[in-house]
Design a protein around this motif. Sequence first.
Motif, PDB file in Angstrom:
ATOM      1  N   ILE A  10       0.843  -1.184   0.000  1.00 37.67           N
ATOM      2  CA  ILE A  10       0.000   0.000   0.000  1.00 37.67           C
ATOM      3  C   ILE A  10       0.883   1.240   0.000  1.00 37.67           C
ATOM      4  N   ALA A  11       0.553   2.168  -0.895  1.00 40.42           N
ATOM      5  CA  ALA A  11       1.270   3.445  -0.984  1.00 40.42           C
ATOM      6  C   ALA A  11       0.347   4.590  -0.606  1.00 40.42           C
ATOM      7  N   ILE A  12       0.919   5.600   0.017  1.00 39.11           N
ATOM      8  CA  ILE A  12       0.237   6.885   0.187  1.00 39.11           C
ATOM      9  C   ILE A  12       0.938   7.878  -0.719  1.00 39.11           C
ATOM     10  N   VAL A  13       0.174   8.516  -1.596  1.00 40.90           N
ATOM     11  CA  VAL A  13       0.720   9.475  -2.561  1.00 40.90           C
ATOM     12  C   VAL A  13      -0.032  10.790  -2.402  1.00 40.90           C
ATOM     13  N   THR A  14       0.674  11.855  -2.054  1.00 37.84           N
ATOM     14  CA  THR A  14      -0.005  13.151  -1.965  1.00 37.84           C
ATOM     15  C   THR A  14      -0.079  13.779  -3.352  1.00 37.84           C
ATOM     16  N   GLY A  15      -1.164  14.501  -3.589  1.00 39.29           N
ATOM     17  CA  GLY A  15      -1.354  15.113  -4.902  1.00 39.29           C
ATOM     18  C   GLY A  15      -1.520  14.082  -5.993  1.00 39.29           C
ATOM     19  N   GLY A  16      -2.342  13.059  -5.727  1.00 38.97           N
ATOM     20  CA  GLY A  16      -2.443  11.940  -6.656  1.00 38.97           C
ATOM     21  C   GLY A  16      -3.551  12.044  -7.687  1.00 38.97           C
ATOM     22  N   SER A  17      -4.258  13.168  -7.728  1.00 38.54           N
ATOM     23  CA  SER A  17      -5.377  13.276  -8.668  1.00 38.54           C
ATOM     24  C   SER A  17      -4.974  13.863 -10.007  1.00 38.54           C
ATOM     25  N   GLY A  19      -1.374  15.084 -12.791  1.00 42.10           N
ATOM     26  CA  GLY A  19       0.049  15.177 -13.091  1.00 42.10           C
ATOM     27  C   GLY A  19       0.866  13.967 -12.702  1.00 42.10           C
ATOM     28  N   LEU A  20       2.022  14.236 -12.113  1.00 38.76           N
ATOM     29  CA  LEU A  20       2.957  13.164 -11.770  1.00 38.76           C
ATOM     30  C   LEU A  20       2.413  12.255 -10.687  1.00 38.76           C
ATOM     31  N   GLY A  21       1.657  12.808  -9.739  1.00 33.13           N
ATOM     32  CA  GLY A  21       1.082  11.979  -8.688  1.00 33.13           C
ATOM     33  C   GLY A  21       0.099  10.973  -9.244  1.00 33.13           C
ATOM     34  N   ARG A  22      -0.749  11.437 -10.141  1.00 33.75           N
ATOM     35  CA  ARG A  22      -1.721  10.560 -10.806  1.00 33.75           C
ATOM     36  C   ARG A  22      -1.006   9.445 -11.555  1.00 33.75           C
ATOM     37  N   ASN A  23       0.020   9.803 -12.301  1.00 25.34           N
ATOM     38  CA  ASN A  23       0.759   8.810 -13.074  1.00 25.34           C
ATOM     39  C   ASN A  23       1.437   7.794 -12.163  1.00 25.34           C
ATOM     40  N   THR A  24       1.925   8.269 -11.022  1.00 24.71           N
ATOM     41  CA  THR A  24       2.562   7.373 -10.061  1.00 24.71           C
ATOM     42  C   THR A  24       1.568   6.377  -9.490  1.00 24.71           C
ATOM     43  N   VAL A  25       0.392   6.850  -9.099  1.00 21.44           N
ATOM     44  CA  VAL A  25      -0.638   5.961  -8.550  1.00 21.44           C
ATOM     45  C   VAL A  25      -1.008   4.873  -9.561  1.00 21.44           C
ATOM     46  N   ILE A  26      -1.175   5.272 -10.804  1.00 21.10           N
ATOM     47  CA  ILE A  26      -1.564   4.316 -11.848  1.00 21.10           C
ATOM     48  C   ILE A  26      -0.452   3.301 -12.101  1.00 21.10           C
ATOM     49  N   ASN A  27       0.787   3.763 -12.133  1.00 28.29           N
ATOM     50  CA  ASN A  27       1.898   2.835 -12.370  1.00 28.29           C
ATOM     51  C   ASN A  27       2.162   1.928 -11.182  1.00 28.29           C
ATOM     52  N   GLY A  32       0.837  -3.903  -8.973  1.00 28.45           N
ATOM     53  CA  GLY A  32       0.153  -4.642  -7.910  1.00 28.45           C
ATOM     54  C   GLY A  32       0.088  -3.931  -6.577  1.00 28.45           C
ATOM     55  N   VAL A  33       0.257  -2.614  -6.566  1.00 27.83           N
ATOM     56  CA  VAL A  33       0.245  -1.837  -5.327  1.00 27.83           C
ATOM     57  C   VAL A  33      -1.068  -1.066  -5.211  1.00 27.83           C
ATOM     58  N   ASN A  34      -1.732  -1.181  -4.066  1.00 22.01           N
ATOM     59  CA  ASN A  34      -2.900  -0.364  -3.765  1.00 22.01           C
ATOM     60  C   ASN A  34      -2.456   1.003  -3.267  1.00 22.01           C
ATOM     61  N   ALA A  60      -7.864   1.834  -4.870  1.00 20.72           N
ATOM     62  CA  ALA A  60      -7.361   3.136  -4.454  1.00 20.72           C
ATOM     63  C   ALA A  60      -8.446   3.864  -3.689  1.00 20.72           C
ATOM     64  N   ILE A  61      -8.034   4.661  -2.727  1.00 17.71           N
ATOM     65  CA  ILE A  61      -8.936   5.514  -1.949  1.00 17.71           C
ATOM     66  C   ILE A  61      -8.435   6.940  -2.064  1.00 17.71           C
ATOM     67  N   ALA A  62      -9.334   7.864  -2.357  1.00 19.03           N
ATOM     68  CA  ALA A  62      -8.976   9.279  -2.463  1.00 19.03           C
ATOM     69  C   ALA A  62      -9.458  10.020  -1.220  1.00 19.03           C
ATOM     70  N   LEU A  63      -8.556  10.762  -0.585  1.00 23.33           N
ATOM     71  CA  LEU A  63      -8.908  11.556   0.586  1.00 23.33           C
ATOM     72  C   LEU A  63      -8.507  13.011   0.358  1.00 23.33           C
ATOM     73  N   PRO A  64      -9.361  13.962   0.750  1.00 26.64           N
ATOM     74  CA  PRO A  64      -9.002  15.379   0.587  1.00 26.64           C
ATOM     75  C   PRO A  64      -7.943  15.799   1.596  1.00 26.64           C
ATOM     76  N   LEU A  65      -6.989  16.627   1.130  1.00 26.02           N
ATOM     77  CA  LEU A  65      -5.961  17.156   2.025  1.00 26.02           C
ATOM     78  C   LEU A  65      -5.290  18.352   1.384  1.00 26.02           C
ATOM     79  N   ASP A  66      -5.168  19.419   2.134  1.00 22.32           N
ATOM     80  CA  ASP A  66      -4.322  20.549   1.755  1.00 22.32           C
ATOM     81  C   ASP A  66      -3.020  20.381   2.513  1.00 22.32           C
TER      82      ASP A  66
END
Length: 256
Positions: A10-17, A19-27, A32-34, A60-66
Amino acid sequence: MTAGNTGTKIAIVTGGSRGLGRNTVINLARRGVNSLFTYRANRAEADKVVSLVAEAGQKAIALPLDTGKVNTFDAFVEQVRKSLPELGAERFDFLVNNAGTSNHTPFEQTTEEELDGLYNVHFKGVFFLTQKLLPLINDGGRIVNISSGLTRVAFPGSGSYASMKGAVEVLTRYLAKELGPRKIAVNTVAPGAVATDFSGGMVRDNPEINRRVAEATALGRAGVPDDIGPMIASLLSEDNRWVNAQRIEVAGGMVI
């Protein structure tokens, strides 16, 4: 992917919606990583990422965060704690501190408000979010902090932004040292100019800037998200378990 833990990672990725964060989550999903990823405001884009991860066979789970508001971090960590069982675990393995904002104000015109905003997101936020998540990251886990090629090469107008990224690069080395007893590896990935919506889509949408970037790059083009996300996913894999305390520039040989 992490020694001693054979379950789904399991990974936590900030700014994953985006650009690069989105691409990282998908890759990561393709490996095989959630993921549990954050978004600041655009829930619709975050939901698209969740769907793309599902198409890749992962969750994947999306959570709001500033990430610039440290006073919200305790509540966010509690949300993470409650959400992890939905991904099949009580703890997580990888943290990617990616969320960020851009700034291109010349030094003489930079305001205190601008500098404080960059500090809060790019350094203070990274520092304290990592600190508060440490009790939930597995021993043997990995952390990647996103920096910038601008810490190596100076472009006028980027000094305030690049200075915060420079601070993160120093922090990375200290984290690698201090978290070593827990076998947690910590590295910096420093992308070059990438064609995303970052900086208002400057590299992606301005043909002149894109051309100048391409001319300054040994491989002859500007970067794209697919140059970065797979690299981060690979760095988090067991293949790179012995890479630690490094700054890795991913820029196609820009300004060498």
